[in-house]
Scaffold this active site. Structure first.
Site, PDB file in Angstrom:
ATOM      1  N   PHE A 108       1.967   6.917  53.714  1.00 39.41           N
ATOM      2  CA  PHE A 108       1.409   7.024  52.363  1.00 39.41           C
ATOM      3  C   PHE A 108       0.556   5.786  52.144  1.00 39.41           C
ATOM      4  CE2 PHE A 108       1.707   6.754  47.701  1.00 39.41           C
ATOM      5  CZ  PHE A 108       1.619   8.086  47.310  1.00 39.41           C
TER       6      PHE A 108
ATOM      7  N   GLY B 220      -1.983  -3.331  44.272  1.00 40.80           N
ATOM      8  CA  GLY B 220      -0.628  -2.883  44.535  1.00 40.80           C
ATOM      9  C   GLY B 220      -0.155  -1.981  43.414  1.00 40.80           C
TER      10      GLY B 220
ATOM     11  N   GLU C 146       7.237   1.837  45.728  1.00 44.85           N
ATOM     12  CA  GLU C 146       7.112   2.964  44.792  1.00 44.85           C
ATOM     13  C   GLU C 146       6.984   2.475  43.351  1.00 44.85           C
ATOM     14  OE1 GLU C 146       6.570   5.581  46.242  1.00 44.85           O
ATOM     15  OE2 GLU C 146       7.569   5.390  48.163  1.00 44.85           O
TER      16      GLU C 146
END
Length: 370
Positions: free
Chosen positions: A123, A131, A351
């Site tokens: 990913f 970021g 994430e």
């Protein structure tokens, strides 16, 4: 909310638990020590349906749902966090392409992910200067006579050196989120260069690398979804990914707690087991209480996703609570036992950081109040 597991969910959990105990856990310490990537284990996991738990069977998935995926992730993460990371990203890529890809893309790429033929998925969103703020990324995608050309760099890409299929975000239009598009890139594509492995404190069996794209030519059908839809795809994928990371954090906390319970029972001080001291028992009880809460929050978010209801807020709540809970559990494990704690730290970062999760939660909360 139904708390008991369905027959399918229990089967997936038990299958993952058996595999984790018999195949994953025995080599976990060595993988972390040497940085050995678990390619063989991933192939075995593919045969069990664990690389596409929530992917339709038509594309090689188990079609078992988001709750089954969360349960399986908890089991694998308890045995080896490195293996769980590779599993998580592969599932995330497979789900994303299934949701937004053409039939040809699904048949070509999703089946390679779920079968283990691609080894792993990657990913590729983060960049050195982008970021948490994905809308600031600078990798460029420009149209050519027969497709697309990618130029730019990515940073901190899990399995980026191993992935046969990766989803890469690039700017195909103007500034801001509306100028982003997503592309499917196969490993080994000309113009793609993999950088050196990051030297990490933990999760060493999971590779983390930078990627460089220089005149990287892609076919026209590499575009995933619609042009300019990339930011939407990234946010939707991250919502689901956060359930995976919350599940992973729960698994890590389980391992830390189990190790600490064993140690405090065996360790003697002042003529009795350390576990006999009230202060130690209180610490263990607090870890178990927070862990149980995190598991329920995670399964609630997965349940909402599985039934097609909005779950972004719940996924962020589960992720921020579970990841910070895992840090607390690991910290107590270090205090009571030794060096079991540090691998939990990263779950509060990837994430989306804990700060980003709180922004997502508050934004959704305030939107609902208007």
């Amino acid at each position: 909310m139904r708390l008991e597991l369905s027959e399918t969910q229990a089967l997936v959990r038990n299958t993952a638990r058996t595999f984790a105990c018999e195949r994953v856990a025995p080599g976990a310490r060595e993988r972390d020590r040497t940085g050995h990537f678990p390619a063989g284990l991933l192939l075995e996991m593919a045969e069990l349906g664990l690389l596409g738990v929530n992917v339709p069977s038509a594309y090689g998935g188990a079609e078992a749902g988001a709750i089954s995926y969360a349960l399986a992730m908890m089991e694998i993460a308890e045995a080896c966090a490195s293996t769980a990371v590779a599993m998580a990203v592969t599932n995330m890529c497979a789900e994303l392409i299934t949701a937004f890809g053409t039939e040809e893309q699904k048949q070509r790429h999703v089946t390679r992910l779920t079968s283990g033929q691609a080894v792993a998925g990657a990913f590729a969103l983060s960049e050195p200067q982008a970021g948490s703020d994905a809308s600031a990324l600078e990798t460029r995608a420009r149209r050519t006579a027969d497709g697309w050309m990618l130029d730019g760099s990515k940073q901190w890409i899990t399995s980026g050196d191993r992935a046969g299929v990766m989803v890469v975000w690039a700017r195909s239009g103007g500034p801001g989120a509306g100028g982003l598009s997503a592309f499917i890139v196969e490993g080994g594509t000309k113009g793609l260069t993999v950088g050196r492995h990051e030297d990490k404190m933990g999760l060493r069996g999971s590779t983390t690398v930078p990627l460089q794209f220089e005149d990287c030519r892609l076919p026209a059908d590499a575009l995933l979804g619609q042009e300019g839809q990339g930011f939407k795809l990234a946010m939707m994928a991250l919502d689901g990914g956060r359930i995976g990371i919350a599940s992973q954090a729960c698994g890590v906390a389980r391992a830390a707690l189990a190790a600490t319970v064993r140690y405090t029972r065996e360790r003697k001080a002042f003529g009795k087991s350390v576990s006999d001291f009230q202060a130690v028992r209180f610490m263990l009880a607090n870890i178990q209480t927070e862990l149980s809460a995190a598991e329920l929050m995670t399964l609630r978010a997965a349940g909402l996703k599985e039934t097609g209801r909005p779950f972004s807020r719940e996924a962020s709540m589960a992720k921020v609570f579970a990841s910070e809970m895992a840090n607390r559990a690991a910290d107590k494990a270090v205090q009571l036992h030794g060096g079991y704690g540090y691998i939990a730290r990263v779950q509060t970062i990837y994430e989306g950081t804990s700060e980003i999760q709180r922004l997502v939660i508050a934004r959704d909360l305030l939107r609902g109040a208007s």
